[in-house]
Design a protein around this motif. Structure first.
Motif, PDB file in Angstrom:
ATOM      1  N   THR A 147       0.834  -1.206   0.000  1.00  0.00           N
ATOM      2  CA  THR A 147       0.000   0.000   0.000  1.00  0.00           C
ATOM      3  C   THR A 147       0.870   1.257   0.000  1.00  0.00           C
ATOM      4  OG1 THR A 147      -1.687  -1.217   1.169  1.00  0.00           O
ATOM      5  CG2 THR A 147      -1.861   1.173   1.248  1.00  0.00           C
ATOM      6  N   ARG A 148       1.979   1.197   0.724  1.00  0.00           N
ATOM      7  CA  ARG A 148       2.932   2.312   0.738  1.00  0.00           C
ATOM      8  C   ARG A 148       3.409   2.606  -0.678  1.00  0.00           C
ATOM      9  NH1 ARG A 148       7.641   0.094   3.905  1.00  0.00           N
ATOM     10  NH2 ARG A 148       8.416  -0.410   1.847  1.00  0.00           N
ATOM     11  N   TYR A 149       3.710   1.538  -1.406  1.00  0.00           N
ATOM     12  CA  TYR A 149       4.174   1.677  -2.782  1.00  0.00           C
ATOM     13  C   TYR A 149       3.066   2.261  -3.671  1.00  0.00           C
ATOM     14  CZ  TYR A 149       5.797   0.201  -7.409  1.00  0.00           C
ATOM     15  OH  TYR A 149       6.166   0.177  -8.734  1.00  0.00           O
ATOM     16  N   SER A 150       1.843   1.680  -3.548  1.00  0.00           N
ATOM     17  CA  SER A 150       0.716   2.165  -4.367  1.00  0.00           C
ATOM     18  C   SER A 150       0.476   3.648  -4.119  1.00  0.00           C
ATOM     19  CB  SER A 150      -0.573   1.424  -4.017  1.00  0.00           C
ATOM     20  OG  SER A 150      -0.471   0.068  -4.276  1.00  0.00           O
ATOM     21  N   ALA A 151       0.483   4.037  -2.835  1.00  0.00           N
ATOM     22  CA  ALA A 151       0.205   5.432  -2.484  1.00  0.00           C
ATOM     23  C   ALA A 151       1.224   6.354  -3.145  1.00  0.00           C
ATOM     24  CB  ALA A 151       0.228   5.608  -0.971  1.00  0.00           C
ATOM     25  N   SER A 152       2.458   5.928  -3.140  1.00  0.00           N
ATOM     26  CA  SER A 152       3.507   6.741  -3.745  1.00  0.00           C
ATOM     27  C   SER A 152       3.336   6.813  -5.257  1.00  0.00           C
ATOM     28  CB  SER A 152       4.866   6.137  -3.379  1.00  0.00           C
ATOM     29  OG  SER A 152       5.885   6.796  -4.085  1.00  0.00           O
ATOM     30  N   GLN A 153       3.016   5.692  -5.866  1.00  0.00           N
ATOM     31  CA  GLN A 153       2.863   5.663  -7.318  1.00  0.00           C
ATOM     32  C   GLN A 153       1.679   6.527  -7.770  1.00  0.00           C
ATOM     33  OE1 GLN A 153       4.804   3.868  -9.758  1.00  0.00           O
ATOM     34  NE2 GLN A 153       6.159   3.991  -8.001  1.00  0.00           N
ATOM     35  N   ILE A 154       0.580   6.451  -7.032  1.00  0.00           N
ATOM     36  CA  ILE A 154      -0.625   7.185  -7.447  1.00  0.00           C
ATOM     37  C   ILE A 154      -0.460   8.683  -7.225  1.00  0.00           C
ATOM     38  CG2 ILE A 154      -3.101   7.540  -6.948  1.00  0.00           C
ATOM     39  CD1 ILE A 154      -3.178   4.483  -6.261  1.00  0.00           C
ATOM     40  N   THR A 155       0.190   9.074  -6.135  1.00  0.00           N
ATOM     41  CA  THR A 155       0.255  10.502  -5.789  1.00  0.00           C
ATOM     42  C   THR A 155       1.542  11.175  -6.248  1.00  0.00           C
ATOM     43  OG1 THR A 155       1.291  10.017  -3.654  1.00  0.00           O
ATOM     44  CG2 THR A 155      -1.118  10.116  -3.699  1.00  0.00           C
ATOM     45  N   GLY A 156       2.560  10.391  -6.559  1.00  0.00           N
ATOM     46  CA  GLY A 156       3.854  10.975  -6.884  1.00  0.00           C
ATOM     47  C   GLY A 156       4.619  11.465  -5.666  1.00  0.00           C
ATOM     48  N   ILE A 157       4.129  11.150  -4.502  1.00  0.00           N
ATOM     49  CA  ILE A 157       4.799  11.540  -3.249  1.00  0.00           C
ATOM     50  C   ILE A 157       5.695  10.383  -2.810  1.00  0.00           C
ATOM     51  CG2 ILE A 157       4.371  12.033  -0.786  1.00  0.00           C
ATOM     52  CD1 ILE A 157       1.764  13.488  -1.785  1.00  0.00           C
ATOM     53  N   PRO A 158       6.927  10.670  -2.402  1.00  0.00           N
ATOM     54  CA  PRO A 158       7.846   9.550  -2.123  1.00  0.00           C
ATOM     55  C   PRO A 158       7.355   8.638  -1.001  1.00  0.00           C
ATOM     56  CG  PRO A 158       8.805  11.671  -1.477  1.00  0.00           C
ATOM     57  CD  PRO A 158       7.558  11.985  -2.229  1.00  0.00           C
ATOM     58  N   GLU A 159       7.736   7.373  -1.099  1.00  0.00           N
ATOM     59  CA  GLU A 159       7.315   6.382  -0.101  1.00  0.00           C
ATOM     60  C   GLU A 159       7.728   6.779   1.309  1.00  0.00           C
ATOM     61  OE1 GLU A 159       7.544   2.018  -0.547  1.00  0.00           O
ATOM     62  OE2 GLU A 159       8.288   2.445  -2.558  1.00  0.00           O
ATOM     63  N   SER A 160       8.827   7.521   1.418  1.00  0.00           N
ATOM     64  CA  SER A 160       9.287   7.923   2.750  1.00  0.00           C
ATOM     65  C   SER A 160       8.298   8.887   3.412  1.00  0.00           C
ATOM     66  CB  SER A 160      10.668   8.572   2.661  1.00  0.00           C
ATOM     67  OG  SER A 160      10.619   9.649   1.745  1.00  0.00           O
ATOM     68  N   ASN A 161       7.387   9.451   2.614  1.00  0.00           N
ATOM     69  CA  ASN A 161       6.373  10.366   3.168  1.00  0.00           C
ATOM     70  C   ASN A 161       4.976   9.738   3.182  1.00  0.00           C
ATOM     71  OD1 ASN A 161       8.463  12.118   3.391  1.00  0.00           O
ATOM     72  ND2 ASN A 161       7.694  13.612   1.916  1.00  0.00           N
ATOM     73  N   VAL A 162       4.935   8.432   3.099  1.00  0.00           N
ATOM     74  CA  VAL A 162       3.647   7.733   3.166  1.00  0.00           C
ATOM     75  C   VAL A 162       3.525   7.072   4.541  1.00  0.00           C
ATOM     76  CG1 VAL A 162       2.219   5.871   2.231  1.00  0.00           C
ATOM     77  CG2 VAL A 162       3.609   7.293   0.679  1.00  0.00           C
ATOM     78  N   TYR A 163       2.436   7.352   5.212  1.00  0.00           N
ATOM     79  CA  TYR A 163       2.200   6.800   6.552  1.00  0.00           C
ATOM     80  C   TYR A 163       0.948   5.933   6.522  1.00  0.00           C
ATOM     81  CZ  TYR A 163       5.787   9.948   8.150  1.00  0.00           C
ATOM     82  OH  TYR A 163       7.001  10.584   8.325  1.00  0.00           O
ATOM     83  N   ILE A 164       1.125   4.663   6.841  1.00  0.00           N
ATOM     84  CA  ILE A 164      -0.006   3.733   6.879  1.00  0.00           C
ATOM     85  C   ILE A 164      -0.350   3.519   8.352  1.00  0.00           C
ATOM     86  CG2 ILE A 164      -0.872   1.472   6.152  1.00  0.00           C
ATOM     87  CD1 ILE A 164       0.206   2.974   3.779  1.00  0.00           C
ATOM     88  N   HIS A 165      -1.525   3.961   8.745  1.00  0.00           N
ATOM     89  CA  HIS A 165      -1.957   3.801  10.141  1.00  0.00           C
ATOM     90  C   HIS A 165      -2.834   2.561  10.208  1.00  0.00           C
ATOM     91  CE1 HIS A 165      -0.388   7.858  10.594  1.00  0.00           C
ATOM     92  NE2 HIS A 165      -1.107   8.183   9.534  1.00  0.00           N
ATOM     93  N   LEU A 166      -2.247   1.476  10.675  1.00  0.00           N
ATOM     94  CA  LEU A 166      -2.932   0.184  10.604  1.00  0.00           C
ATOM     95  C   LEU A 166      -4.001   0.049  11.673  1.00  0.00           C
ATOM     96  CD1 LEU A 166       0.057  -2.180   9.847  1.00  0.00           C
ATOM     97  CD2 LEU A 166      -1.786  -1.496   8.298  1.00  0.00           C
ATOM     98  N   CYS A 167      -5.150  -0.414  11.234  1.00  0.00           N
ATOM     99  CA  CYS A 167      -6.273  -0.673  12.130  1.00  0.00           C
ATOM    100  C   CYS A 167      -6.504  -2.184  12.154  1.00  0.00           C
ATOM    101  CB  CYS A 167      -7.529   0.008  11.598  1.00  0.00           C
ATOM    102  SG  CYS A 167      -7.324   1.775  11.294  1.00  0.00           S
TER     103      CYS A 167
END
Lengths: 157, 779
Positions: free
Chosen positions: B429-449
């Motif tokens: 999901t971290r990878y997908s978020a980065s690919q879709i938004t163009g924001i680097p993976e290092s700035n993706v935060y997954i808050h797991l529930c």
């Protein structure tokens, strides 16, 4: 249109469309998220709560039908898990994913009000909530345990 | 609304007015981490206000031990079992342990310590070792193999959380313990060899001095381990916490409604999204008329989303759709259902239905398939057979249908993405978020529930990608996407429809001299060689297994048990049919045919069969209308590696009007060198009994005009408490290998057993599931 209802002992006046299911008023408007959404068609029972003490599948009950009534959700049962049904659930380690258990517990509380010492046949007939993890084996044991706890505590639930 | 509109004052007042409710507050994205409110039942990673001992262990001055868990709790008990693994080595006070999800963001920035990368010992048959978790490739997306990033494998799948994680979690606990002891020794100025610890208390034996983990934790944080490569992990004979029955640590928050699932996330300024996606897979939105719903209450906007890029969403094709965004979810859902949408549906998909899909799979059985095994000379053996038995079985499409419908909450800021969801693969999901938004993976935060059920990676569907896509069109506004139940059926992946033809040549005594197995599923279905590959589980001197396929448009995936449940159904059903054809007892027939094999763990399989038969009173008379049937489940029986083996006897009654009741289940289950949490294992077995009973009796999804027909719990029935067997007996036995997990392919034998009980009682043999489609009455 404002609709008045009492939830877990607190009076609320909510300004929502009267056909909004009670579930979404409880979850979205009142932010009581212990009651869950799953099927939306009153099949699975994940949304079970009490209206005037009776179990209701709140995903399919318009809030207007609860106007002026008393609603109890899982949060209103006890906040510390001390209700005998919750205590039995903990003692027998019933939940797996846990998603259905709020509704399941509310159904069981209602069952015990009607049948303080339910038979297995009573349980089969009245507990129609679905648990996809299939924790039923422990649920049945925990219902009997909860019934014993209620009896031991003088019968009040 | 921009991110900056939420002032600290608003944030505090929102939090304050919602006591007891779940409202997650945040400030501006760049400082979001510090500003997120963490309600009592939240489980996601939190930066601790103190030094950590290592990346898995934080000990607070009040002795609370936070253990970071890299897998997701979806009911299988990993929250507790993985914490037990760490705590057993740490030798801390178990009552003070608080699990918390590991940070997928940090995992993306740090590599795993070198001392966790090498499995100690000599493989799966070494009780002192780590087993052999398959590293596979070290792809950091976490799609396959085990990445060498900090928390390594953050996927929750393949019943492998304990199998793959045990030794490095043991190492993590041991490393932390040794550093806590080093810190105490340093504080006292004594050699570390003279200090010991138990229940979080450190003792210097010579002087009787004591201290606690909480008191030396910050010193330990700055005391590096001089030689972490030499850390030894405890063999099962030294376990003190592992192997004991421990209640799941999240049960108290699950009986009070406090556990935080993805659906419960509520952020200040958050808007809700409800979707309609193309019911025919591979279809897209042609046109939609937002003007028709623009004035509906609460409605804000609509966003069309494309078919998710299969490179981002784990290689599966769903459909495109439209999201309506509104103030509340019910408003969004009501509006999207009123909105006219026209679809572009691929014509070749729109003509698919169950009958033509099944016919294509059956036809594929006669074409050359992939040959999995071919030993001896089947053709010659069949030509000499005293008797030939042949049977064709079919199983339907099956969704996982977890209770929590797919959902995700996403906030895309200028250079940060926050995602709140129950997720079985946050590295992906971290990878997908980065690919879709163009924001680097290092700035993706997954808050797991926590997840409201998984059953084979349901928490891994395109809900995250859809929500990220929609939120990326609405930057600055948190968007909570929630599927209706009907959308959940469209956007899930299915256990593939399948067919199999099994054929055996029997000698004059009824023993197989040749066996031929042909199976067929969707070409993309996983697990197609389970139960039949490498070697026959039941001996036949000539054995041929081939697997066949057709390309079908319905997305398929890893439903609970992956390939094993269908293939166990075929195999065990056929063994019952052979035993009946040979006039032999199905238990003893199986026993003899396992004994004739060279399977590495055949003694364990025989033991399981014997134990289950003995437990059940096999052979003792039953009332009319009752029957027993036996079956064997295996994972890894064909190799000398990890394996999980069990046998079960199912006692079934059928009334004359065709009502089936599973009366009793007797389970003999391999525990390998030792179970981490036997209580959790029992619960998983209990749950899978009803799960597979549900499969054999009721569940199926049909395809009509290219779309799935049964899409809610009215037409797709779920077993209720009255179908739970009154008696379940479970016994474990030790064996000489590490287990290969047991959360997903146990109790598959119920399928063949119920069918065989139907045959024994009614004389009718049904080979296509579910049984609800058949007449089960008898006179």
């Amino acid at each position: 249109m404002a609709i008045d209802l009492t939830v877990n002992g607190v009076r609320h006046s909510v300004d929502v469309s009267p056909d909004t299911p009670l579930l979404w008023v409880v979850r979205d408007t009142l932010k009581l998220t212990g009651t869950k959404f799953s099927c939306g068609i009153a099949q699975c029972g994940a949304c079970t709560l009490h209206v005037d003490g009776r179990p209701v599948r709140s995903c399919s009950l318009p809030v207007s039908a609860a106007a002026g009534k008393t609603v109890t959700t899982i949060e209103g049962l006890s906040t510390d898990g001390s209700h005998p049904v919750q205590a039995a659930w903990v003692e027998l380690d019933v939940p797996q994913c846990g998603y259905c258990q709020s509704g399941m517990i509310m159904s069981v509380v209602a069952l015990l009000k009607r049948h303080p010492k339910p038979t297995d046949a009573d349980i089969d007939a009245e507990i129609t909530n679905a648990c996809r993890c299939s924790t039923y084996h422990r649920i049945r044991q925990a219902i009997h345990l909860a019934a014993a706890k209620v009896t031991a505590a003088g019968g009040k639930i | 609304m921009s991110d900056l509109d939420i002032s600290r004052r608003d944030f505090l007042s929102t939090a304050a007015t919602t006591t007891g409710a779940l409202v997650v507050g945040f400030w501006v994205p760049s400082r979001a981490e510090a500003q997120i409110i963490h309600p009592e039942g939240a489980a996601w990673a939190v930066e601790p206000g103190m030094d950590e001992v290592n990346a898995w262990v934080v000990v607070a001055p009040d002795e609370t031990v936070t253990v970071r868990i890299a897998q997701t709790e979806l009911g299988q008990g990993v929250w507790t079992s993985n914490a037990m693994i760490v705590a057993d080595e740490l030798q801390c006070d178990w009552s003070k342990v608080r699990p918390q999800y590991a940070s997928a963001n940090r995992d993306g920035r740090e590599m795993a310590p070198a001392w966790t990368l090498k499995a100690p010992g000599n493989g799966a048959q070494d009780p002192n070792g780590g087993g052999e978790p398959e590293f596979g490739d070290r792809n950091r997306r976490g799609v396959t193999g085990i990445p060498d990033t900090l928390y390594r494998r953050m996927r929750t799948n393949a019943a492998a959380s304990v199998k793959d994680g045990r030794y490095y979690l043991q190492l993590a606990g041991a490393e932390a313990r040794e550093r806590l002891l080093l810190a105490a020794a340093k504080m006292w100025g004594v050699p570390v060899e003279q200090v010991t610890s138990k229940n979080s208390v450190i003792t210097h034996g010579l002087t009787g001095r004591t201290t606690t983990y909480g008191k030396v934790a910050s010193l330990a944080a700055h005391t590096p381990h001089p030689n972490p490569e030499n850390i030894r992990i405890k063999p099962p004979s030294e376990w003190t916490l592992m192997g004991t029955e421990q209640k799941n640590l999240d049960v108290p928050i699950k009986v009070t409604g406090k556990a935080v699932y993805g659906i419960d996330i509520n952020l200040p300024g958050m808007k809700w999204a409800a979707i309609k996606s193309c019911p025919v897979y591979g279809g897209t939105v042609k046109i939609y008329d937002f003007e028709r719903i623009r004035k509906e209450p609460g409605v804000i906007s609509a966003v069309a989303f494309p078919i998710p890029n299969p490179a981002l969403i784990r290689g599966r094709i769903f459909g495109g759709g439209v999201a309506v965004i509104a103030d509340s979810w019910y408003q969004a859902k009501t509006a999207v259902e009123k909105m006219p949408i026209a679809w572009d549906m691929p014509p070749q998909n729109a003509v698919r239905n169950t009958a033509n899909i099944r016919a294509e799979l059956l036809a594929s059985l006669d074409k050359p398939g992939k040959v999995g095994v071919n030993t001896g000379d089947c053709d010659a053996a069949f030509s000499r057979a005293a008797k030939i038995v042949e049977a064709t079985y079919t199983v339907p499409y099956l969704p996982r249908a977890r209770m929590e419908p797919g959902n995700a909450t996403v906030l895309v800021g200028d250079n940060r993405v926050d995602v709140w969801l129950g997720d079985q693969s946050p590295q992906e999901t971290r990878y997908s978020a980065s690919q879709i938004t163009g924001i680097p993976e290092s700035n993706v935060y997954i808050h797991l529930c926590h997840l409201g059920g998984g059953y084979g990676r349901n928490g891994n569907g395109p809900q995250a990608e859809q929500a990220i896509y929609i939120a990326n069109q609405n930057r600055g506004t948190p968007i909570h996407l929630l599927w209706t139940r009907e959308e959940d059926f469209i956007n899930t992946t299915y256990r593939s429809i399948g067919v199999a033809r099994l054929k055996a040549a029997l000698d004059a005594d009824g023993w197989p001299v040749a066996m031929e197995v042909r199976t067929a599923t969707d070409a993309e279905a996983p697990g197609t060689t389970a139960a039949f590959d490498v070697a026959a589980r039941y001996f036949a001197p000539n054995y041929r297994f081939s697997y066949h396929s057709a390309r079908i448009h319905v997305p398929v995936g890893t439903r609970r048990g992956v390939g094993a449940p269908a293939q166990h159904f075929y195999r065990e059903s056929f063994m019952d049919e052979l035993a009946h054809a040979a006039g032999k007892d199905p238990y003893l027939y199986r026993r003899e045919l396992v004994a004739r094999t060279n399977l590495p763990y055949k003694a364990d399989i025989i033991r399981a069969l014997d134990m289950a038969a003995e437990m059940s009173g096999w052979g003792k008379p039953l009332p009319k209308g009752w029957a027993r049937a036996i079956g064997f489940e295996e994972r890894g029986a064909e190799t000398g590696s990890h394996a999980t083996l069990s046998a079960m006897v199912h006692t079934v009654s059928i009334s004359k009007d065709g009502k089936v009741r599973l009366e009793r289940v007797d389970v003999a289950h391999d525990e390998g060198f030792g179970l981490v949490n036997p209580l959790s294992v029992k619960k998983q077995i209990e749950g899978q009994i009803v799960w597979f009973y549900n499969d054999v009796m009721h569940q199926e999804c049909n395809v009509e005009d290219g779309h799935v027909v049964e899409n809610n719990f009215d037409r797709f029935p779920l077993s209720r408490i009255h179908e739970d067997p009154p008696e379940i007996n479970i016994r474990f036995f030790k064996s000489g290998h590490w287990l290969d997990g047991m959360g997903h392919d146990r109790a598959t034998s119920i399928q063949s057993a119920v069918c065989d009980a139907v045959f024994q009682i009614t004389g009718k043999r049904y080979r296509d599931l579910p049984l609800r489609n058949h007449d089960l009455t008898w006179a």
